[in-house]
Design an enzyme around this catalytic site. Structure first.
Site, PDB file in Angstrom:
ATOM      1  N   ASP A 146     -24.886 -77.634  -8.405  1.00  0.00           N
ATOM      2  CA  ASP A 146     -24.577 -77.517  -9.839  1.00  0.00           C
ATOM      3  C   ASP A 146     -23.169 -76.963  -9.975  1.00  0.00           C
ATOM      4  OD1 ASP A 146     -27.304 -78.068  -9.795  1.00  0.00           O
ATOM      5  OD2 ASP A 146     -27.723 -76.811 -11.549  1.00  0.00           O
ATOM      6  N   LYS A 209     -25.319 -81.413 -17.270  1.00  0.00           N
ATOM      7  CA  LYS A 209     -26.114 -80.227 -17.589  1.00  0.00           C
ATOM      8  C   LYS A 209     -25.448 -79.469 -18.726  1.00  0.00           C
ATOM      9  CE  LYS A 209     -27.556 -75.919 -15.230  1.00  0.00           C
ATOM     10  NZ  LYS A 209     -27.561 -75.227 -13.924  1.00  0.00           N
ATOM     11  N   LYS A 245     -29.925 -82.388 -17.669  1.00  0.00           N
ATOM     12  CA  LYS A 245     -30.551 -81.085 -17.431  1.00  0.00           C
ATOM     13  C   LYS A 245     -30.130 -80.098 -18.511  1.00  0.00           C
ATOM     14  CE  LYS A 245     -30.808 -77.281 -14.052  1.00  0.00           C
ATOM     15  NZ  LYS A 245     -30.411 -76.816 -12.698  1.00  0.00           N
TER      16      LYS A 245
END
Length: 309
Positions: A146, A209, A245
């Site tokens: 991430d 995300k 996400k």
């Protein structure tokens, strides 16, 4: 793919319409009883069970991994008729220095280890150090990375610099999946959110995300709607499907339902699987387990009845 600014420049975002659409989703769609239980079980499959605290230890990470492998108490699984089902969370997400502990605890389970990197959460480190952190996490055993973007590139409209930065991070990830954290609470406008989503996908992100969870404003339904529309537009233009996400501030089971409704309404049933959809959460799992126990027994259990994660 190379930077293609025509895919996002000039695309206006109607904030009031986005907020109205997001607000009506959960009001118009309701799932109850057995259907709600099924949606909550599916949410468990899509959770990146996360610990990103300054006092993380190897023991805490191992405990989190144990919870990821057994997210529901045995009597709840039996009561739901899932006794033989292999149910785990979508992944476990930790800091780079905790990756090895998570990888050892999850070895052979099939549950991936996700690691934040690139100077999380601010990302204000020299690029070579951020790339080195990615490579370190991958070497330690991370299956997913991430990354955080440089918000300044978005706020100043320097799209080529943003594209080049994310492309370099994509290369550093190697075979690991890359999730690009946009930190939408820092991007000021929904037009910036749409543009940053497009650039991240063009630069090779496997997921986009919403947040690090450390901003003042984290995942919201209107922002998520804009990102999902970007996913849809990108897929229509290129034929590639990119994952989504939401993360940060999500604690209640009803929020898990709301985001799944958003995904199903906007993108369809296939987007309710962990290969295309994840939640970044930790305490949400506890509330989901509590709601499912109520469904099975008719009673709410005290929090002390549930495992700590």
């Amino acid at each position: 793919m190379p930077l293609a600014t025509e895919m996002f420049e000039g695309h206006a975002i109607n904030r009031s319409a986005a907020e109205r659409r997001a607000a009506t989703l959960t009001a118009r769609r309701s799932v109850k009883k057995l259907h709600q239980a099924a949606w909550l079980v599916n949410a468990i499959r899509c959770i990146d069970l996360t610990t990103l605290a300054g006092d993380d230890t190897a023991a805490r990470v191992r405990r989190l991994c144990a919870k990821a492998l057994n997210p529901l108490a045995p009597h709840i699984k039996e009561g739901l008729g899932l006794g033989d089902m292999r149910l785990t969370t979508g992944a476990v997400c930790v800091y780079p220095t905790m990756v090895r502990h998570a990888a050892e605890a999850l070895e052979g389970s099939g549950v991936p280890v996700a690691s934040v990197a690139t100077g999380f959460p601010a990302g204000l480190m020299p690029l070579d150090l951020r790339l080195a952190e990615i490579r370190y996490a991958v070497t330690e055993g991370a299956d997913e990375i991430d990354i955080v973007i440089t918000r300044e590139h978005v706020l100043t409209g320097n799209w080529q610099a943003l594209h080049d930065e994310i492309s370099a991070m994509r290369e550093a990830c190697g075979k690991a999946h890359m999730k690009a954290i946009l930190a939408t609470g820092d991007l000021q406008t929904l037009r910036n959110v749409y543009a940053a989503s497009m650039v991240a996908m063009q630069a090779g992100a496997d997921f986009i995300k919403t947040s690090t969870g450390k901003e003042g404003v984290n995942a919201t339904l209107p922002v998520s709607l804009v990102m999902i529309r970007a996913l849809r537009d990108y897929g229509a233009a290129t034929g590639y499907r990119i994952g989504f996400k939401p993360a940060g501030g999500m604690k209640a089971a009803k929020e898990a339902l709301a985001w799944q409704i958003l995904m199903k309404e906007e993108l369809g049933r296939e987007w309710l699987n962990p290969d295309l959809f994840r939640f970044g959460a930790s305490s949400m799992l506890g509330d989901i387990e509590r709601q499912l126990e109520h469904h099975v027994t008719g009673r709410y259990a005290a929090s002390s009845r549930h495992a700590i994660a």
